[in-house]
Every structure is written in C-alpha cells, then in structure tokens.
Scaffold this motif. Structure first.
Motif, PDB file in Angstrom:
ATOM      1  N   GLY A 135       0.801  -1.211   0.000  1.00  0.00           N
ATOM      2  CA  GLY A 135       0.000   0.000   0.000  1.00  0.00           C
ATOM      3  C   GLY A 135       0.834   1.260   0.000  1.00  0.00           C
ATOM      4  N   GLU A 136       2.003   1.211   0.647  1.00  0.00           N
ATOM      5  CA  GLU A 136       2.865   2.396   0.686  1.00  0.00           C
ATOM      6  C   GLU A 136       3.403   2.740  -0.695  1.00  0.00           C
ATOM      7  OE1 GLU A 136       5.460  -1.162   1.132  1.00  0.00           O
ATOM      8  OE2 GLU A 136       3.535  -0.524   1.981  1.00  0.00           O
ATOM      9  N   VAL A 137       3.634   1.706  -1.525  1.00  0.00           N
ATOM     10  CA  VAL A 137       4.098   1.938  -2.891  1.00  0.00           C
ATOM     11  C   VAL A 137       3.006   2.605  -3.719  1.00  0.00           C
ATOM     12  CG1 VAL A 137       4.770   0.795  -5.049  1.00  0.00           C
ATOM     13  CG2 VAL A 137       5.777   0.064  -2.873  1.00  0.00           C
ATOM     14  N   LEU A 138       1.796   2.084  -3.620  1.00  0.00           N
ATOM     15  CA  LEU A 138       0.676   2.649  -4.376  1.00  0.00           C
ATOM     16  C   LEU A 138       0.379   4.074  -3.925  1.00  0.00           C
ATOM     17  CD1 LEU A 138      -1.572  -0.534  -4.337  1.00  0.00           C
ATOM     18  CD2 LEU A 138      -0.346   0.398  -6.311  1.00  0.00           C
ATOM     19  N   GLU A 139       0.487   4.329  -2.627  1.00  0.00           N
ATOM     20  CA  GLU A 139       0.239   5.673  -2.119  1.00  0.00           C
ATOM     21  C   GLU A 139       1.327   6.638  -2.587  1.00  0.00           C
ATOM     22  OE1 GLU A 139      -1.372   8.943  -0.466  1.00  0.00           O
ATOM     23  OE2 GLU A 139      -2.308   6.988  -0.789  1.00  0.00           O
ATOM     24  N   ALA A 140       2.571   6.185  -2.618  1.00  0.00           N
ATOM     25  CA  ALA A 140       3.658   7.041  -3.092  1.00  0.00           C
ATOM     26  C   ALA A 140       3.465   7.408  -4.557  1.00  0.00           C
ATOM     27  CB  ALA A 140       4.999   6.333  -2.896  1.00  0.00           C
ATOM     28  N   LEU A 141       3.039   6.445  -5.353  1.00  0.00           N
ATOM     29  CA  LEU A 141       2.767   6.733  -6.765  1.00  0.00           C
ATOM     30  C   LEU A 141       1.590   7.689  -6.912  1.00  0.00           C
ATOM     31  CD1 LEU A 141       3.322   3.148  -8.226  1.00  0.00           C
ATOM     32  CD2 LEU A 141       4.660   5.182  -8.800  1.00  0.00           C
ATOM     33  N   ARG A 142       0.577   7.495  -6.079  1.00  0.00           N
ATOM     34  CA  ARG A 142      -0.569   8.399  -6.132  1.00  0.00           C
ATOM     35  C   ARG A 142      -0.147   9.839  -5.810  1.00  0.00           C
ATOM     36  NH1 ARG A 142      -3.513   5.783  -3.094  1.00  0.00           N
ATOM     37  NH2 ARG A 142      -4.712   4.714  -4.701  1.00  0.00           N
ATOM     38  N   ARG A 143       0.688   9.991  -4.790  1.00  0.00           N
ATOM     39  CA  ARG A 143       1.166  11.332  -4.437  1.00  0.00           C
ATOM     40  C   ARG A 143       1.991  11.949  -5.568  1.00  0.00           C
ATOM     41  NH1 ARG A 143       2.340   8.906   0.667  1.00  0.00           N
ATOM     42  NH2 ARG A 143       4.559   8.835   0.061  1.00  0.00           N
ATOM     43  N   THR A 146       0.521   9.570 -10.267  1.00  0.00           N
ATOM     44  CA  THR A 146       0.437   8.403 -11.141  1.00  0.00           C
ATOM     45  C   THR A 146      -0.796   7.576 -10.819  1.00  0.00           C
ATOM     46  OG1 THR A 146       2.847   8.277 -11.400  1.00  0.00           O
ATOM     47  CG2 THR A 146       1.591   6.256 -11.827  1.00  0.00           C
ATOM     48  N   PHE A 147      -1.528   7.170 -11.857  1.00  0.00           N
ATOM     49  CA  PHE A 147      -2.683   6.284 -11.723  1.00  0.00           C
ATOM     50  C   PHE A 147      -2.165   4.852 -11.726  1.00  0.00           C
ATOM     51  CE2 PHE A 147      -6.438   3.944 -12.940  1.00  0.00           C
ATOM     52  CZ  PHE A 147      -7.496   4.681 -12.410  1.00  0.00           C
ATOM     53  N   THR A 148      -2.645   4.013 -10.810  1.00  0.00           N
ATOM     54  CA  THR A 148      -2.108   2.652 -10.672  1.00  0.00           C
ATOM     55  C   THR A 148      -3.139   1.583 -10.998  1.00  0.00           C
ATOM     56  OG1 THR A 148      -2.616   2.656  -8.292  1.00  0.00           O
ATOM     57  CG2 THR A 148      -0.389   3.309  -8.959  1.00  0.00           C
ATOM     58  N   ALA A 160      -7.828  -8.246  -3.208  1.00  0.00           N
ATOM     59  CA  ALA A 160      -6.522  -7.890  -2.659  1.00  0.00           C
ATOM     60  C   ALA A 160      -5.984  -6.620  -3.311  1.00  0.00           C
ATOM     61  CB  ALA A 160      -5.543  -9.050  -2.855  1.00  0.00           C
ATOM     62  N   VAL A 161      -6.243  -6.453  -4.600  1.00  0.00           N
ATOM     63  CA  VAL A 161      -5.824  -5.249  -5.318  1.00  0.00           C
ATOM     64  C   VAL A 161      -6.531  -4.023  -4.740  1.00  0.00           C
ATOM     65  CG1 VAL A 161      -5.907  -4.071  -7.549  1.00  0.00           C
ATOM     66  CG2 VAL A 161      -5.244  -6.487  -7.438  1.00  0.00           C
ATOM     67  N   GLN A 162      -7.828  -4.143  -4.523  1.00  0.00           N
ATOM     68  CA  GLN A 162      -8.585  -3.018  -3.966  1.00  0.00           C
ATOM     69  C   GLN A 162      -8.114  -2.693  -2.550  1.00  0.00           C
ATOM     70  OE1 GLN A 162     -13.068  -2.117  -4.404  1.00  0.00           O
ATOM     71  NE2 GLN A 162     -12.971  -3.310  -2.513  1.00  0.00           N
ATOM     72  N   ARG A 163      -7.900  -3.712  -1.734  1.00  0.00           N
ATOM     73  CA  ARG A 163      -7.478  -3.486  -0.355  1.00  0.00           C
ATOM     74  C   ARG A 163      -6.115  -2.818  -0.277  1.00  0.00           C
ATOM     75  NH1 ARG A 163      -9.463  -9.425   1.891  1.00  0.00           N
ATOM     76  NH2 ARG A 163     -11.615  -8.813   2.424  1.00  0.00           N
ATOM     77  N   ALA A 164      -5.252  -3.098  -1.241  1.00  0.00           N
ATOM     78  CA  ALA A 164      -3.925  -2.488  -1.247  1.00  0.00           C
ATOM     79  C   ALA A 164      -3.972  -1.008  -1.616  1.00  0.00           C
ATOM     80  CB  ALA A 164      -3.011  -3.237  -2.215  1.00  0.00           C
ATOM     81  N   GLY A 165      -5.076  -0.600  -2.270  1.00  0.00           N
ATOM     82  CA  GLY A 165      -5.233   0.816  -2.605  1.00  0.00           C
ATOM     83  C   GLY A 165      -4.968   1.183  -4.050  1.00  0.00           C
TER      84      GLY A 165
END
Length: 362
Positions: A135-143, A146-148, A160-165
């Motif tokens: 989740g920290e990776v996806l959040e860093a990309l969002r900041r 970047t759309f993931t 699991a994909v949704q829960r990770a963010g």
C-alpha cells in the motif's frame, strides 16, 4: 470509470505491455497519439533501460502513456527440478549451438530501482503484474500523480488489489496471451482460470474500483461486450503484436495467422510460469515436464529462444499469443486503434438500436 483514468485517453482501448521487446516506444506512441493508452513493458529491462525508453517515448508523443512492472517473485522453486530440466534441455542447446542461461540470474527484475525511477520521474500510469505492491508503494505513486493498475485473475485477487489501494484492476481472463498475472504460482490450478466475461462479471460484483478487461480481445465488438459486462476499458495485446510498430520478430508476427500454428496453450516450457503461446515443437516436447520455477526457467531458456529466432526457427521460439490470434490484422498501430474505435461505435449503435426497437439485451 474513474475520471482520473478516462481523462487520459479518448477511447477505452489500452495497449497491453508485452515484455521481451514487443512494447517499444514507437508502438506506445502510435497508440497514445491515436486516442488509446500506449504502454511500455519494463519487464526484463534494467532500470536505466526503462528510463531511456521513457525518455524516447516522451520525445515521440505528448499524450499520456503507462509503464508496467513485474513484481519480485518469492523463492519457492525446487533447485533439483530446475537442474533436471536443464539436463533435459541439453539437446536444444546442442541443436542451436548455444549455452543454456544461468537460472540464478536474478529474481526481482530490478524492481526497487525501477520504482525509484518512476517516483523521481513520474509517468501518467503504472501497472503491476505477478502480484500486488504494498500500500505504501501505491500511495507514493498516487502522491506523485500516477494512476495505478494491478492485474488480477480471480475475484479474490481483485479484492486484494482493492485493499492495497490501487486505482483500478486489470481482469485478465484465461484467453490472454503471454503470462498469466496470478499473484501466487500454484501448479495445481494450471488451466483452471476463468474466461474473461465471467471474470469481469464476478470482479465487478466483488470490488468497487474500475475494471480493465484483458484476454483474447481482437475486435471492437468484443470491446463492446466487455464494456457491457461492466468493464471500463479493454486491454489488447495480441492485436497490437501484429502491427508494424510492434517490436516482435517478423517470424512471431507471421505465426499468428500461419496455418501451421492452429491453437494456443498455457505452458511453463519457456519461463516456468503459465503463459499462453502458439503450440510449436518446443512447447509440445518440453511443456509436459517443465517445472514451476520462474524466473529460473526464463533465464535458463533465454539463449535458446534467442538462438532459435536468429536461426529463423519459430519452432524454438516463445510465440506468445492470445486465443484470438487468427484475427490479427497487420495494420499500423494508429490505424488499428481507429478501426477498433469504429467497430466499437458500430456495435454500440447496433445495441442501442436493438433496445430502441423494444428488444431485451438480457
């Protein structure tokens, strides 16, 4: 579909990231310029190699594009099984006059270094294959703006994909060419994947994030079908593999419609992970006993595949292709996007006319 993604490209058409030299900058640029979403494949490249391709792509188009990463793989391969397979491939090495590759050449595909590049030099879209990033990776990309997206092959994986963010999930049906993006490699489930329409429907009832449908799609009418099933966009790989801008070998492109190659199968023969390709001699002979060992088998067979291509022998190449390969059209990529968009519009109009005439599309 999330407006954050739909605002990036006019048509709901995504060019799948195909590793191994297929998804080159000129292909991604042509797709993006035509109104789709072009993708680069970072798999099997160094972090600098990926960065150089991003720079090249940015020089070719000002339109949004995506970059795909392979998730690092856990160490679960049986070294003894890999050793046995290497002995079974000794005849191939002798035939092609080459050495087998080192199965211990690395298993993380330079993931951390590539991620660092994408955080320092953000791109519009990043997708992940073979698992779910933290989740920290996806959040860093969002900041970073970047759309993931993350690939899923089952409703549980989509959850699991949704829960990770992640912002969206790519629903990959069993029809898809190349590697199945399963989160865990479980040999007992080989060939038991869901067809795309069933998968899209089940994932739509499981998660609340947008769904991008992938698997065997070759025509605009098929795109209309997955949109009607609940997908927000369609991802096509084999359809773009045959285009003039694709980096695939000519032998690979020709094989898609060559009557010698009549069907596809999921196999571990070339990489140690289930991947769909055209049935050729190598797949027939080695697929039945190839071990579950990715990326060890990928590294092991890499020189063989290169030697077969150099020798002009498609029977020894990994001819990745989806189930719709016989419908491939050797068009320029931009023209293919326009044709697919026109077919999609025609199919949508036909469905609308059916509804207006009092028909029941159910």
């Amino acid at each position: 579909m999330s407006s954050a993604l739909t605002d990036l490209f006019p048509y709901p058409i995504v060019q799948a990231p195909m590793a191994g030299g297929v998804s080159v900058p000129r292909l991604a640029a042509a797709v993006s310029d035509a109104g789709g979403l072009g993708f680069l494949a970072a798999g099997y490249k160094t972090a600098d190699g990926m960065y150089q391709e991003i720079k090249q792509l940015r020089g070719l188009t000002g339109r949004p594009f995506g970059v795909n990463l392979f998730m690092p793989q856990p160490e679960y391969a049986d070294p003894a099984a890999v050793d046995v397979y290497s002995h079974q491939l000794a005849g191939e090495a002798a035939w092609y006059e080459t050495e087998l590759g080192d199965p211990d050449s690395g298993r993380d595909d330079g993931y951390d270094a590539k991620l660092a590049v994408l955080l320092d030099n953000p791109v519009p879209v990043v997708s992940f294959h073979f698992g779910v990033p933290g989740g920290e990776v996806l959040e860093a990309l969002r900041r970073a703006g970047t759309f993931t997206l993350v690939t899923a092959t089952t409703p549980d994986e989509a959850l699991a994909v949704q829960r990770a963010g992640a912002d969206a999930v790519i629903a990959q049906g069993i029809e898809a060419g190349g590697h199945q993006g399963t989160h865990r490699d479980v040999p007992e489930t080989d060939g038991a994947g869901l067809g795309l329409l069933s998968l899209v429907g089940q994932i739509r009832e499981t998660v609340g994030i947008p769904v991008v449908a992938a698997g065997g799609l070759m025509r605009g009418s098929q795109i209309a079908a997955v949109l009607a099933a609940g997908a927000s966009a369609a991802q096509l790989g084999t359809a773009f593999l045959a285009t003039s801008e694709s980096g695939a070998a000519d032998l690979h492109k020709q094989a898609l419609t060559n009557p010698l190659f009549v069907r596809t199968e999921l196999t571990r023969a070339f990489s140690g992970r289930p991947a769909r390709g055209l049935v050729n001699r190598f797949l027939r002979e080695h697929g039945p006993y190839a071990p579950a060992a990715y990326p060890e088998v990928h590294h092991l067979t890499s020189p063989l595949r290169k030697a077969a291509a150099k020798a002009g022998d498609p029977q020894g190449m990994a001819l990745w292709a989806g189930q719709g390969h016989r419908m491939a059209r050797p068009l320029p990529a931009g023209q293919l996007v326009e044709v697919l968009a026109a077919e999609l519009a025609d199919a949508t109009t036909a469905l609308s006319g059916f509804r207006n005439a009092g028909g029941d599309p159910r």
